[in-house]
Design a protein around this motif. Structure first.
Motif, PDB file in Angstrom:
ATOM      1  N   ALA A 108      30.087  34.233  40.320  1.00  0.00           N
ATOM      2  CA  ALA A 108      28.531  33.621  40.536  1.00  0.00           C
ATOM      3  C   ALA A 108      28.618  33.775  42.265  1.00  0.00           C
ATOM      4  O   ALA A 108      27.741  33.315  42.365  1.00  0.00           O
ATOM      5  CB  ALA A 108      27.503  33.414  40.223  1.00  0.00           C
ATOM      6  N   VAL A 109      29.161  33.095  42.933  1.00  0.00           N
ATOM      7  CA  VAL A 109      29.339  32.806  44.368  1.00  0.00           C
ATOM      8  C   VAL A 109      30.757  33.384  44.549  1.00  0.00           C
ATOM      9  O   VAL A 109      31.686  33.594  44.381  1.00  0.00           O
ATOM     10  CB  VAL A 109      29.165  31.301  44.931  1.00  0.00           C
ATOM     11  N   ARG A 110      30.284  33.347  46.485  1.00  0.00           N
ATOM     12  CA  ARG A 110      31.867  34.113  47.414  1.00  0.00           C
ATOM     13  C   ARG A 110      32.379  32.913  47.814  1.00  0.00           C
ATOM     14  O   ARG A 110      33.236  33.662  47.577  1.00  0.00           O
ATOM     15  CB  ARG A 110      31.351  34.805  48.519  1.00  0.00           C
ATOM     16  N   ALA A 111      32.082  31.894  47.487  1.00  0.00           N
ATOM     17  CA  ALA A 111      33.701  30.761  47.695  1.00  0.00           C
ATOM     18  C   ALA A 111      34.163  30.001  46.451  1.00  0.00           C
ATOM     19  O   ALA A 111      33.788  31.037  45.579  1.00  0.00           O
ATOM     20  CB  ALA A 111      32.647  29.300  47.399  1.00  0.00           C
ATOM     21  N   PRO A 112      35.537  30.111  46.790  1.00  0.00           N
ATOM     22  CA  PRO A 112      36.376  30.544  46.301  1.00  0.00           C
ATOM     23  C   PRO A 112      37.057  29.355  45.495  1.00  0.00           C
ATOM     24  O   PRO A 112      36.479  28.067  46.015  1.00  0.00           O
ATOM     25  CB  PRO A 112      37.780  30.429  47.308  1.00  0.00           C
ATOM     26  N   LEU A 113      37.550  29.547  43.842  1.00  0.00           N
ATOM     27  CA  LEU A 113      37.584  28.677  43.350  1.00  0.00           C
ATOM     28  C   LEU A 113      38.777  27.966  43.590  1.00  0.00           C
ATOM     29  O   LEU A 113      40.263  29.285  44.728  1.00  0.00           O
ATOM     30  CB  LEU A 113      37.922  29.005  42.181  1.00  0.00           C
ATOM     31  N   ILE A 114      39.834  26.608  43.295  1.00  0.00           N
ATOM     32  CA  ILE A 114      41.087  26.447  44.181  1.00  0.00           C
ATOM     33  C   ILE A 114      42.053  26.565  42.224  1.00  0.00           C
ATOM     34  O   ILE A 114      41.593  25.765  41.636  1.00  0.00           O
ATOM     35  CB  ILE A 114      40.842  25.337  45.192  1.00  0.00           C
ATOM     36  N   ALA A 115      42.709  27.180  42.645  1.00  0.00           N
ATOM     37  CA  ALA A 115      43.517  27.203  41.378  1.00  0.00           C
ATOM     38  C   ALA A 115      44.381  26.591  41.111  1.00  0.00           C
ATOM     39  O   ALA A 115      44.593  25.659  39.473  1.00  0.00           O
ATOM     40  CB  ALA A 115      44.546  29.309  42.120  1.00  0.00           C
ATOM     41  N   GLU A 116      45.288  25.157  42.268  1.00  0.00           N
ATOM     42  CA  GLU A 116      45.750  24.751  41.289  1.00  0.00           C
ATOM     43  C   GLU A 116      44.988  23.148  41.338  1.00  0.00           C
ATOM     44  O   GLU A 116      45.131  22.249  40.592  1.00  0.00           O
ATOM     45  CB  GLU A 116      46.379  24.060  43.236  1.00  0.00           C
ATOM     46  N   CYS A 117      43.357  22.960  41.004  1.00  0.00           N
ATOM     47  CA  CYS A 117      42.316  22.166  40.449  1.00  0.00           C
ATOM     48  C   CYS A 117      42.630  22.463  39.027  1.00  0.00           C
ATOM     49  O   CYS A 117      42.556  23.517  38.512  1.00  0.00           O
ATOM     50  CB  CYS A 117      41.022  21.925  41.242  1.00  0.00           C
ATOM     51  N   VAL A 146      35.291  20.567  48.246  1.00  0.00           N
ATOM     52  CA  VAL A 146      34.329  21.331  49.021  1.00  0.00           C
ATOM     53  C   VAL A 146      34.535  22.877  48.994  1.00  0.00           C
ATOM     54  O   VAL A 146      35.232  22.971  50.168  1.00  0.00           O
ATOM     55  CB  VAL A 146      32.555  21.254  49.159  1.00  0.00           C
ATOM     56  N   SER A 147      34.373  23.649  48.346  1.00  0.00           N
ATOM     57  CA  SER A 147      35.423  25.150  48.813  1.00  0.00           C
ATOM     58  C   SER A 147      33.726  26.237  49.509  1.00  0.00           C
ATOM     59  O   SER A 147      32.103  25.987  49.221  1.00  0.00           O
ATOM     60  CB  SER A 147      35.909  25.878  48.316  1.00  0.00           C
ATOM     61  N   THR A 148      33.935  26.657  50.871  1.00  0.00           N
ATOM     62  CA  THR A 148      32.960  27.647  51.207  1.00  0.00           C
ATOM     63  C   THR A 148      33.397  29.094  51.914  1.00  0.00           C
ATOM     64  O   THR A 148      34.376  28.509  51.721  1.00  0.00           O
ATOM     65  CB  THR A 148      31.635  27.068  52.184  1.00  0.00           C
ATOM     66  N   GLU A 149      32.317  29.588  51.668  1.00  0.00           N
ATOM     67  CA  GLU A 149      32.894  31.283  52.869  1.00  0.00           C
ATOM     68  C   GLU A 149      31.732  31.130  53.437  1.00  0.00           C
ATOM     69  O   GLU A 149      30.181  31.525  53.099  1.00  0.00           O
ATOM     70  CB  GLU A 149      33.096  32.490  51.750  1.00  0.00           C
ATOM     71  N   TRP A 150      31.888  31.816  54.692  1.00  0.00           N
ATOM     72  CA  TRP A 150      30.921  32.058  55.552  1.00  0.00           C
ATOM     73  C   TRP A 150      31.342  33.223  56.674  1.00  0.00           C
ATOM     74  O   TRP A 150      32.755  32.802  57.265  1.00  0.00           O
ATOM     75  CB  TRP A 150      30.586  30.980  56.652  1.00  0.00           C
ATOM     76  N   GLN A 151      31.223  34.174  56.544  1.00  0.00           N
ATOM     77  CA  GLN A 151      31.112  34.655  57.849  1.00  0.00           C
ATOM     78  C   GLN A 151      32.968  36.199  57.444  1.00  0.00           C
ATOM     79  O   GLN A 151      33.796  36.025  59.110  1.00  0.00           O
ATOM     80  CB  GLN A 151      31.347  34.760  59.131  1.00  0.00           C
ATOM     81  N   GLY A 152      33.153  35.942  56.065  1.00  0.00           N
ATOM     82  CA  GLY A 152      34.387  36.491  55.789  1.00  0.00           C
ATOM     83  C   GLY A 152      35.537  35.052  55.956  1.00  0.00           C
ATOM     84  O   GLY A 152      36.463  35.774  55.343  1.00  0.00           O
ATOM     85  N   THR A 153      35.495  34.130  56.186  1.00  0.00           N
ATOM     86  CA  THR A 153      35.892  32.891  56.478  1.00  0.00           C
ATOM     87  C   THR A 153      36.071  31.973  55.208  1.00  0.00           C
ATOM     88  O   THR A 153      34.999  30.922  55.125  1.00  0.00           O
ATOM     89  CB  THR A 153      36.240  32.415  57.886  1.00  0.00           C
ATOM     90  N   PRO A 154      37.020  31.531  54.284  1.00  0.00           N
ATOM     91  CA  PRO A 154      36.519  30.227  53.129  1.00  0.00           C
ATOM     92  C   PRO A 154      37.227  29.037  54.169  1.00  0.00           C
ATOM     93  O   PRO A 154      38.015  29.350  55.083  1.00  0.00           O
ATOM     94  CB  PRO A 154      38.110  30.849  52.243  1.00  0.00           C
ATOM     95  N   ASN A 155      36.729  27.979  53.840  1.00  0.00           N
ATOM     96  CA  ASN A 155      36.792  26.625  54.101  1.00  0.00           C
ATOM     97  C   ASN A 155      37.001  25.813  52.935  1.00  0.00           C
ATOM     98  O   ASN A 155      35.988  26.396  52.255  1.00  0.00           O
ATOM     99  CB  ASN A 155      36.264  26.285  55.607  1.00  0.00           C
TER     100      ASN A 155
END
Length: 188
Positions: free
Chosen positions: A112-121, A27-36
């Motif tokens: 559609a969202v700011r959270a990043p997709l993960i290319a390796e998945c 599960v990826s998120t992005e908050w305050q400019g930082t992806p996790n």
């Protein structure tokens, strides 16, 4: 005839090992400019259309605040060849580690969202939080899929599933029972 005396009592704190909820996801998120990114083994489909996914993410997870504050995430579905990396991702906190950097993950912008997709998945599902009524009491979020992507170069991915004790099962052969789906033909 078998009676309860012939059966073994299973510990309630291990019931989750009997009903495995779905593949291990990231599960990826992005908050305050930082992806996790975090590893998650407690998830399930709730509804076909619009697609709803239930996911347990608790306040002990660094991603919890990002999910609550932004109301969006990406569910990425890794393949079995990523299993060791996925487990390692789950054994550290985004509060201390840039997980994308440490684990060599490629963040890809979605639509559609700011959270990043993960290319390796193999697959990535852009989600918005649809319901948080069970988040406080049960750490359960209902997520609505708003865009989904799959990697066409991975035609028959093998996913892996959490057993709750540090062991995992891998997808095996596909059993085609479409002809038996008489009541649900619209899903075939």
């Amino acid at each position: 005839m078998i009676t309860v005396n012939d059966l073994r009592v299973h510990p309630l704190d291990q019931v989750h090992r009997l009903i495995e909820p779905g593949p291990v996801i990231l599960v990826s998120t992005e908050w305050q400019g930082t992806p996790n990114v975090m590893t998650n083994g407690f998830n399930m489909m709730v509804r076909h259309a619009p697609p709803l996914i239930a996911c347990t993410i608790g306040p002990w997870d660094h991603s919890y605040t990002a999910l609550v504050e932004t109301g969006e995430c990406v569910i990425s579905i890794p393949t079995a060849d990523m299993a060791a990396t996925v487990v390692d991702i789950g054994n550290c906190s985004g509060a201390d580690v840039d997980k994308f950097g440490k684990f060599g993950l490629t963040a890809v912008a979605g639509e559609a969202v700011r959270a990043p997709l993960i290319a390796e998945c193999w697959a990535n599902i852009e989600c918005r939080v649809a319901d948080t009524r069970l988040a406080d009491s049960h750490s359960l979020f209902l997520l609505e899929a708003v865009r989904a992507w799959t990697d066409p170069s991975q035609e028959a991915p093998r996913l892996f599933h959490h057993r709750g004790d540090g062991t995992f099962t891998l997808d095996g052969p596909v059993v085609d029972l479409k002809a038996h789906m008489t009541k649900w033909q619209y899903l075939v």
